[in-house]
Every structure is written in structure tokens, then in C-alpha cells.
Design an enzyme around this catalytic site. Structure first.
Site, PDB file in Angstrom:
ATOM      1  N   ARG A   1     -31.133 -55.993  77.377  1.00 42.15           N
ATOM      2  CA  ARG A   1     -29.844 -55.335  77.633  1.00 42.15           C
ATOM      3  C   ARG A   1     -29.651 -54.125  76.722  1.00 42.15           C
ATOM      4  NH1 ARG A   1     -26.020 -60.550  79.380  1.00 42.15           N
ATOM      5  NH2 ARG A   1     -26.980 -60.586  81.452  1.00 42.15           N
TER       6      ARG A   1
ATOM      7  N   TYR B   1     -28.895 -53.116  86.712  1.00 38.06           N
ATOM      8  CA  TYR B   1     -29.823 -54.213  86.377  1.00 38.06           C
ATOM      9  C   TYR B   1     -29.607 -54.790  84.985  1.00 38.06           C
ATOM     10  CZ  TYR B   1     -33.321 -50.518  84.926  1.00 38.06           C
ATOM     11  OH  TYR B   1     -34.001 -49.473  84.375  1.00 38.06           O
ATOM     12  N   GLU B   2     -30.271 -55.882  84.716  1.00 42.35           N
ATOM     13  CA  GLU B   2     -30.046 -56.656  83.476  1.00 42.35           C
ATOM     14  C   GLU B   2     -28.610 -57.130  83.346  1.00 42.35           C
ATOM     15  OE1 GLU B   2     -33.710 -57.097  82.579  1.00 42.35           O
ATOM     16  OE2 GLU B   2     -32.133 -57.966  81.369  1.00 42.35           O
ATOM     17  N   GLY B   3     -28.008 -57.529  84.455  1.00 47.88           N
ATOM     18  CA  GLY B   3     -26.600 -57.926  84.457  1.00 47.88           C
ATOM     19  C   GLY B   3     -25.751 -56.702  84.713  1.00 47.88           C
TER      20      GLY B   3
ATOM     21  N   GLN C   1     -21.305 -57.621  82.285  1.00 46.71           N
ATOM     22  CA  GLN C   1     -21.270 -57.354  80.841  1.00 46.71           C
ATOM     23  C   GLN C   1     -19.834 -57.418  80.322  1.00 46.71           C
ATOM     24  OE1 GLN C   1     -24.132 -57.093  79.233  1.00 46.71           O
ATOM     25  NE2 GLN C   1     -25.272 -57.071  81.144  1.00 46.71           N
TER      26      GLN C   1
END
Lengths: 589, 589
Positions: free
Chosen positions: B296, B437-439, B444
Site C-alpha cells: 500500500r 488497486y491494493e484496496g 482505505q
């Protein structure tokens, strides 16, 4: 796939933007409420059924240049022919040459739907419309007789040729030249870039309007003349003659609107392209501005159109895509992502911004109509100033909204949004041109602050704020469900008023640079306050109405009031305080 | 073309983000200030000279799939080999297997430069780094011996396989399955999508980390295990053996980062892909989260890297392109557009946002380092909570900044910005994936509000606000040039504090939905206040310094304070007031 929001469009025209007032004033016949509904319905049907299917193939194939000829994507030419056969190109334009001369408001509504269906498709006729206006207002009777009927019907299309490599925002630097010929025509030489629909296979002829300088012209913009340069010369009987000395030398490879051919045009490879003067020598810029003002509203409508399309697709995806379990979910399985509060917030944002863009664009169209239709001189001046004030707002704020909403649309789609096949990414790419062309949004903000705010000594703008304040007052007195939004709008308008007075004082005191430094935040402040007022006006129109539409409109107004209107205080602060740092920054050292 | 901003990076590491504190605590040898400078210099040189030339060709050619094989763009493989030969992949990683184990802060700085040079290139090694971390922390000694040295050197690369068509943000829905084999290995079956660098020609082997379910696993995320699945099996002597039963079935056609192969991976077409368990059965998600947290931050750094590149290009263009005449211009000709106030404001915006993203990412890296290095348990807990708090901010705020700054960069270029050859459009396309992406950034924000704010009963976050307040106080007392920005920061922090207490109360009172509705504006409020404090901290570090760098940093802090910090009051209002409308909106009816 696009679904035309006909009832929301009709509501906005009638209840928010004042179509009734325009229809009451019409000078040219009977545009009734029923006719309005029928036109909207049919324009929406054509947009959704005929144009919308072109959008993806247009993006994939783009406009292709080969040996000076541009081939449009599969299906595009047929749809264009069917579009003009349906009479859609002739919604505006003088009846003398076949135009229906409908109110600009109605045209704006139709244009929204065509742009939602395909921005690249709707762009071509927008340029033709601009050429028609310039010819109607400035061309000789002969030129009008030869060209107007075919341009109004759409049998031929028109272009605007301003930009050269060294002359974009600054037309002083224009170099294309024109020489007088013995027969009263001119010979045009030079290179033009970024010419939208400069070459294509939609029509047999293309009518270029070209800015160029005569040999003895004064320097700067006072030495620019406007010429009509047809791709094919036109014989006395109206048939096509020889090819003119103009060609397309390149088509740009762009981020978006791939199907719109953005051409480099070369005039005068040989003996010069034959051109006819429009208006007077050296007065070309004034003629061109006729085209550009309405083109600016048309570009704002592009932002609106893309925002509507992106919102529809994001909402459909969010209702379909299931991930996670929302609060209160019972039973097996996952919830549609539309059930999660953060996505609901995003969808509200998209809907509210889109409706704000719509209200601003239609209100601008309303002012343009009223400036033409109003009974007395004072009223025409008032509406003309109002139109002048709203044009930079429509152009820039609606196009900023287009980009913002398209970006939110990608986000709602998650990883799928980044995959081209999904379609959300295309809107993000297409939307990005609109804040740039027809005068960058920065230039619009400068225009608003330095030319429009001072109209009638600032009274035009103060009067506008007064009208918005009346909406706030009405809401504050309309009962509990409206009152909070009304109070918030009143505060926002106080910020707008403060910033306005600061700007007017800065201009009066010769602090022009400070005003320029705050122009963009001022425009955004204006847009948010105006938009909040329009949403609330729409909500108030449904007072006492128990329909889902009325409830939705109130919800959008409440959401916008609680989420966006407070931003106006921050923007006012930016207008009055940030100029110092901006002007202390000298990137040239 | 990209120029590595080494001195600004070094300044931010040392004077803003606390590198000295990390170096003082280092447990593993002598990273001196001189060594730091040498590494930054050399990483920057490699980025600018070797990687940056790949970026455009990567965008044009993309990664191409043919017969299950992915060919990377021209020159990419050679540069990757030269990059690992230079030891750049081994900046992190345990010394036991050849890693240099440098502080995360230094790695973050290098990663910024590689991402500026080419986001698509830097992304591959980022995934490998994640795999290394997961193996270091969770894999058996045998797996470590077999794989770690080659992954740390970069001779092999790693991937993360989480997403399936029905399981994106919600891993509960995961279906890929694993069966136990008699020899202690597993057989993996299933389809994974959106697998970054799932197949390519950089390395002879690719090490896939794959989430899958055992037949007897509990439902939901407590029944997910993590497996190592190499593309080629590895013989006892380390040489490559048979091809494993895994293949790339497709490469996505994406909006941006075209050279990063985003693959659909099929496991177990035949007898199942042979996999080795990492960690314990059914505890795979915990192992994966090891990778995801640092990933992240790495994604946040992508936003930073693109913002820096877009800013450099816009500034260069604005200094070169001439249009119009700015106030005070003497002599002939036009001014560089950088001289116009609206462009100056835009350039300041881009620079300030980029520096905010940098400060946040490096501060996050600092906290990660301190959580590992700090002397006592309480300090490690403190820093671990700080890292946990800053990670969602770095991931989402820096990536939002990446998109915003890239969009401003297009705008500064005017019409040229929309032409792909200019390069500005690529950043606008590349940057758009990072908020997803990555959450997603929405996730977040939810993570920040629901998991991070309540850490230590809210004291972690209150303590952080207290540290930022100390910056405001120092500025208010540092003399006239700092005082106004200090006062504005203090007000912004009051808004942040109010919103924080509202959130903590909402969570404590069980009004979780209201907190979720305001999560995204809260995160933005946090980011702006934090960023304003970091800009001011940097400016204060140059107090009494007459250098142009110190003057520029003060100017950025002043600009941000007068233009952006006021937005915090609006965001606080949105947090506490907009939930009502958001939760009244039910898109499902």
C-alpha cells in the site's frame, strides 16, 4: 448503454432553467409544451438507439487518414446520413434556409443527449452549427445563398480554423496569410492545426472558415480576417466543381474522442486556396467570436453529456456488482456495492454534479434565447449580459465536472474501471479535452473575472446573486426539510458576494494581477454556489409532491448543501488570500 | 524527460520525515549520511538514464501475449537485467539471503525515482518485494532456502494472486481450491485475474503466491491459505525442473501502465499446480496482509512518482511555450505561459501537492522503520500504530494527488496535452490505477476511520494531531513570514480534531454507518492538514537560510496554507453533516 434521461431534462428545462419564459416570448411560431416533449423524446431515442452504438467502435477504430482521405469508423457515415435525414442538424438555423430556428434551450437539451451517446459524433455538427451562425450574421447574401441551406441541413459540414503551432490561446501570433485576387476572391496560404472534423467522409463538401492576415493588415488581432474556403469549389448551379488547394496533412493521435478527426490542414500548397471574405477585412475575430461563444456552451454540454453517461454506467455497475455485506443485510450472499455508504456517497456526488452541470448549461441557453427574444432593449441587454456571464461558467465548470465525474465513474468500477473493454475509461479519456479547447478553463475564469464581473458596474453579477438569494430564502421558509439547505446556500452566497466585491475592488484599484491569480478559484466558487441554488430550486419545485423524483431531487439538494456548499468559504478565502503567494512565485528565475 | 530531484528527496527524508532518527537506531551496520546521499544519487541516475527512456516505448508497445508467453517492450528486459545486476532489487531483504536490509525510508526514496521514471517498470519489483516479505516472515526454512536469495537478487520475480472474478475487495468469496498431496505439497486449481506481472520475459522463473481454500476449510476469510506456486519447479540443486500446471490465459487491455502485464492466470488445467503452503493452513490472509501493507505504501509512492514527473514536464513546457504577454513584459514577442498568474497558480498547486505526497509517504516509511528499530516495546507499539495510521493515508491521498496532478499537467499543456505524443496524457492514464488497486481509496478511508482512528482509544491519532500542532505553534512564533501559515494550520488542525472526535464518538455510539459515510472526506481532511504541516515543517527547517531552496519551500507552505488549508473546515462540515443525506439515499429502490 446510454438511456436518455428525458424526464429529468424536461424537468430541468421547465422548472429550473425557465423554458416557459422563452416559449412565451417566441417570435417564430408555436413551440408548445407538447412539441417540446415530442422533440426531446425523439432526440433521446435517436441518441440512445442510433448514436450510442457508435461510441465504442469509434474509440477503437478512430478516424483513419490515408492519402489525404479520412475514413470514419464503421457505421459512422450511415448514422450521420440518417441523422441529417431526420432533420436533426436543422434544429437551429434560419427558416429562410431550412432551419427550424428552435430555442437554444431545446437545442442544448438535444445536444446533451447526442453528446452522452457519443461525444466524438456530436462534435462534428457542433462545428457546423458554429459556421452557420457566423455565415448568418456576417456573410454576404451570395455566400449565404450558396452555403447556408446545405450547412443547415448537414449535407455539408463546417469547420473553424484558428489555431497554428505558434498561435493557440494567443491569436495575435497568427501567420496564415491571404492575398487579394483580381476577381474579389482571396488566396489563402498557411498551416492550421487541431482542426476538428477538418477532413472526413460524412459529406461531399466541407466548408472551412479560416482566419488569416492580409498583406497590409495591422499587427495583432486587429489585422485578422475571416475567410470561407470550401474543400470543393461550388459551381453557379450549386454542383461541386474543382478541388480547392487545401488538404489534410495529418490526423492527431489523441487521448480521447478518437473518432473525431483532429486535422492538420495545409492551405495553398500550389496557387493558394480560393477563399471568400466573411464580413469585413481585418474584422475576422469579431466574426469568429460569434461562433466561439455558442461553441463554448456546446463544449460545456459535452462535459454534461459525458458526466450523465458516466453516472448511468457507474450506477448500473454498482447495482450489479456484489462485494461484501452492507449493514442490515440479511440472508446469504453479498450486497450490491451500491449499498455501501462510501459508494452511495460517490453515486450522490456524481448525480449532483451532473445535475449542476445540466442546470448551468440550460440556464446559459435560456439567457441566450432571452437575449434574442426579450421585448425591449433593456431586457435584451440584461439577458445578453447574463448569457455572457454564464458562458464561461458553463464552458469551464461543466467540463471540470465532466472530468471529475468520469474519474469517479472509473473508481466505482474498481479494477474493471481500468480495463478498456468496460467503457468507463473511455469517458475519462474523452472528457479530458473539454476543459482545454474553445479557450482553456483558465482563460474562461479570466474572462469571467475581468470582462464579465464588471458588466454594468458589477450590477449584473450582484443581481444574479440576488436571484440565487431568493432561492435560499424560499428554502429557508419552506419547512424543515428545506430549511437547512436554504441556510447553507445563504452562507455560500455570502461567500460568493464577499469574493465578488473583493474582485471588483481589486480590478477597480488596478490590482489586476491579484484578480487573475484568484480567477480559477472564483469561478469554482461561483459554480458551486450557483449549482447549489439550482438543485434547491429544483427541489422546491417538488414541494408537496410525494413522487420518488421529487424525493430524489430534495435528497440531491440536501447532499450538495451538506457536502459541497461549505467549500465556498474555503474558495473565498483562497480568492482573497492566495494571490500573495501566487504572485511571489516566479517560475522564470 | 525525467530529472531525479535528489536534493529535494534528501531534504524531505532528513529534515521533514526523520531519517536521522532511523539511522541513529539502525541495528544492522553503518548507513551514514554520505552513504544515503550516494545511494540516492546513484538510484536517481539509474532512474533518469536507464529506466526513464523505457516509459514511452512501454506505453506504445505494451506487454504482448502470444501462445501463453508475454513479451515485454523493446529494451525492457535488458534494463531489468542491468537493474538487478546493479543490486537495486536487493536494497531491502534479509542479509542472510543477500539483501542489504536498508531502511524502508531509503527504499521509499529510490522507489519514488523508479516510479517517476516508469511506473509500469517499477511495479514488477514492488510485487517481488512483497513476496520476499511474506516468505521472510511466514515461509518454512526450506522454502526460504530455495527461493529467497533469487527473489532478493531479482533473478526471479514474485506475484500476488488474490483476485478472482467474483472476489475483489471481498475475499470471503474466494473460490480457488487447494488439495493436499501425499508428499506434503498441495495441488492448486482455479482462476485468478488482475495478476500484475503474472507472466513476462524478465526472468527464467516466476514465483506466484496464491490464495486458495482447502476442502475442509471454514467458510469466509478464515478458511483461506497461502501457497507458493513456482512457474517452473525447482530441483534440489536449485536448477529449474518441469513446468508447473499454471499458465497465463490473457493480458488485459488497460487504460494505462500498458507495459505492466496484468494477467489472467489459470491454475490446474491438468493435475493441479504444485504448491507449497506458506505459514499455516487457513491463516493465509494474515500472511498476505504482510505483503499488502507495504504494498500500500508502494502504491502511494506510485502516485507520488507520477505527480513528480507530471510536474516536471508541465513546468518545462510552461517555461518553453510562449503565448500572450504577461504584466510587465517589455520588448517584443510573447511571454512564457509560466509568467501568467493562472499558470503560476497551477504550477504551485502541482509542486505543493507533489511535496505533500512525498512527505506523507516518507513519514509512513519512517514509522515502518521505527516500528522495527525502536528500543523498547512501548515505542515499537507506538510506531507500529503510527505506521498503521499513515498507511491508508499514503496509499489513498498520494494516489489521489497523482491523478489530480497528472490532470493539471495535461491542462498546462493545453491542446498539446491531449496529443499522446506529448507524454502528459500517459501520466493521466497511468496514474488512474493507483487509487484502485491494493484496496480502493474508499476502502482505505474506511480502514483509517474504523480501524486506525480507534487505536489506543484514539490516543494515537490525538498524539499525531498534537505533533502537527507543535509545528503550527513553532511557525506562529517564528516571525512574520511564517506566522500566517502557522495560524492557518492551527485552524485546520482544529477542524481535524473536531472531525476526529466526532468520528470516535460516532463509532463509540454504534453509529458506524454515519462514520462510513464520512470516511472519504475525513481522509482528505487528514491529508490536507498533515500535508500543510509537513510543508511548513520543511519551510521552518530553512529559517534564516537565504538560499533559493529555502525561499521556494516557504512559498509552497504559504501557498498551500492560503489555498488549501481552508478546505479543512469544509471537509469537517461534510464529515459531520453529510451522513444524513448519504444514508437517506438508497440506490437499490
Amino acid at each position: 448503454m446510454y438511456r436518455a434521461p428525458v424526464s429529468e431534462i424536461a424537468f430541468t428545462l421547465k422548472q429550473v432553467a425557465g423554458l416557459g419564459e422563452v416559449l412565451a416570448h417566441q417570435h417564430h411560431g408555436e413551440v408548445t409544451d407538447d412539441l417540446v416533449d415530442a422533440i426531446l423524446e425523439e432526440a433521446g431515442r435517436f441518441a440512445a438507439e442510433e448514436i450510442a452504438p457508435l461510441n465504442v467502435v469509434g474509440d477503437r477504430q478512430g478516424a483513419r487518414l490515408e492519402n489525404g482521405t479520412v475514413t470514419m469508423p464503421d457505421g459512422w457515415r450511415d448514422t450521420y446520413r440518417s441523422w441529417i435525414d431526420g432533420g436533426w442538424n436543422a434544429l437551429t438555423g434560419t427558416p429562410e434556409f431550412g432551419g427550424q430556428d428552435l430555442p437554444t434551450m431545446l437545442h442544448a437539451a438535444a445536444l446533451e443527449m447526442w453528446n452522452s451517446a457519443s461525444m466524438a459524433f456530436a462534435l462534428g455538427p457542433t462545428l457546423t452549427m458554429g459556421a452557420v451562425e457566423a455565415l448568418e450574421k456576417h456573410a454576404s447574401k451570395d455566400l449565404q445563398e450558396t452555403y447556408l441551406a446545405k450547412l443547415i441541413s448537414g449535407e455539408w459540414m463546417g469547420t473553424m480554423n484558428l489555431t497554428e503551432p505558434q498561435a493557440g490561446s494567443d491569436l495575435n501570433a497568427l501567420r496564415a496569410r491571404a492575398e487579394r485576387a483580381d476577381d474579389g476572391t482571396y488566396r489563402i496560404f498557411g498551416q492550421k492545426i487541431f482542426i476538428t472534423y477538418g477532413e472526413h467522409d460524412f459529406t461531399d463538401n466541407i466548408v472551412h472558415l479560416v482566419l488569416a492576415r492580409l498583406p497590409d493588415a495591422p499587427a495583432g488581432t486587429r489585422g485578422i480576417s475571416l475567410f470561407l474556403v470550401p474543400k470543393f469549389l461550388v459551381n453557379a448551379d450549386g454542383s461541386l466543381g474543382a478541388r480547392n488547394d487545401v488538404r489534410c496533412a495529418g490526423v492527431e493521435h489523441k487521448l480521447g474522442i478518437h473518432a473525431s478527426p483532429t486535422c492538420t490542414m495545409i492551405y495553398g500548397d500550389n496557387d493558394g486556396a480560393i477563399g471568400w471574405l466573411i464580413g469585413e477585412e481585418n474584422r475576422g475575430l469579431a466574426c469568429m467570436f460569434t461562433m466561439m461563444n455558442n461553441a463554448r456552451l456546446a463544449v460545456g454540454i459535452q462535459g454534461l453529456g459525458v458526466a450523465e453517461l458516466a453516472t448511468q454506467q457507474a450506477l448500473a455497475y454498482a447495482l450489479d456488482r456484489r462485494q461484501g455485506r452492507a449493514a442490515g443485510k440479511t440472508g446469504e450472499g453479498m450486497s450490491p456495492i451500491a449499498a455501501h455508504p462510501d459508494i452511495r456517497r460517490t453515486l450522490l456526488d456524481m448525480q449532483a454534479w451532473t445535475q449542476v452541470a445540466r442546470a448551468i448549461c440550460y440556464a446559459n441557453a435560456h439567457a441566450i434565447d432571452m437575449a434574442r427574444l426579450a421585448g425591449d432593449e433593456a431586457a435584451r441587454t440584461h439577458w445578453s449580459e447574463r448569457a455572457a456571464t454564464l458562458t464561461p461558467l458553463a464552458k469551464s465548470f461543466a467540463t471540470d465536472i465532466g472530468v471529475e465525474v468520469a474519474s469517479l465513474g472509473v473508481q466505482v468500477h474498481g479494477g474493471m474501471g481500468f480495463i478498456e473493454e468496460t467503457g468507463a475509461a473511455q469517458h475519462y479519456r474523452d472528457a479530458r479535452i473539454a476543459p482545454i479547447y474553445e479557450g482553456t478553463n483558465g482563460i474562461q475564469a479570466i474572462d469571467l473575472v475581468t470582462r464579465k464581473l464588471p458588466l454594468s458596474g458589477g450590477e449584473q453579477f450582484r443581481g444574479l446573486i440576488g436571484e440565487l438569494s431568493a432561492v435560499a430564502e424560499a428554502a429557508s421558509e419552506a419547512g424543515a426539510e428545506f430549511a437547512d439547505a436554504g441556510d447553507r446556500l445563504a452562507k455560500a452566497l455570502a461567500s460568493l458576494s464577499d469574493a465578488t466585491e473583493w474582485m471588483l475592488t481589486a480590478l477597480a484599484d488596478g490590482r489586476q494581477q491579484e484578480a487573475l491569480a484568484g480567477a480559477t478559484p472564483f469561478l469554482r466558487l461561483f459554480g458551486i454556489a450557483y449549482g447549489g441554488a439550482m438543485l434547491l430550486k429544483g427541489a422546491l419545485a417538488g414541494r408537496g409532491d410525494a413522487s420518488p423524483d421529487a424525493a430524489r431531487r430534495l435528497l440531491l439538494a440536501r447532499y450538495f448543501a451538506t457536502s459541497r456548499l461549505a467549500e465556498t468559504a474555503s474558495l473565498k478565502e483562497q480568492v482573497v488570500s492566495a494571490a500573495s503567494a501566487v504572485l511571489d512565485y516566479d517560475p522564470l528565475v
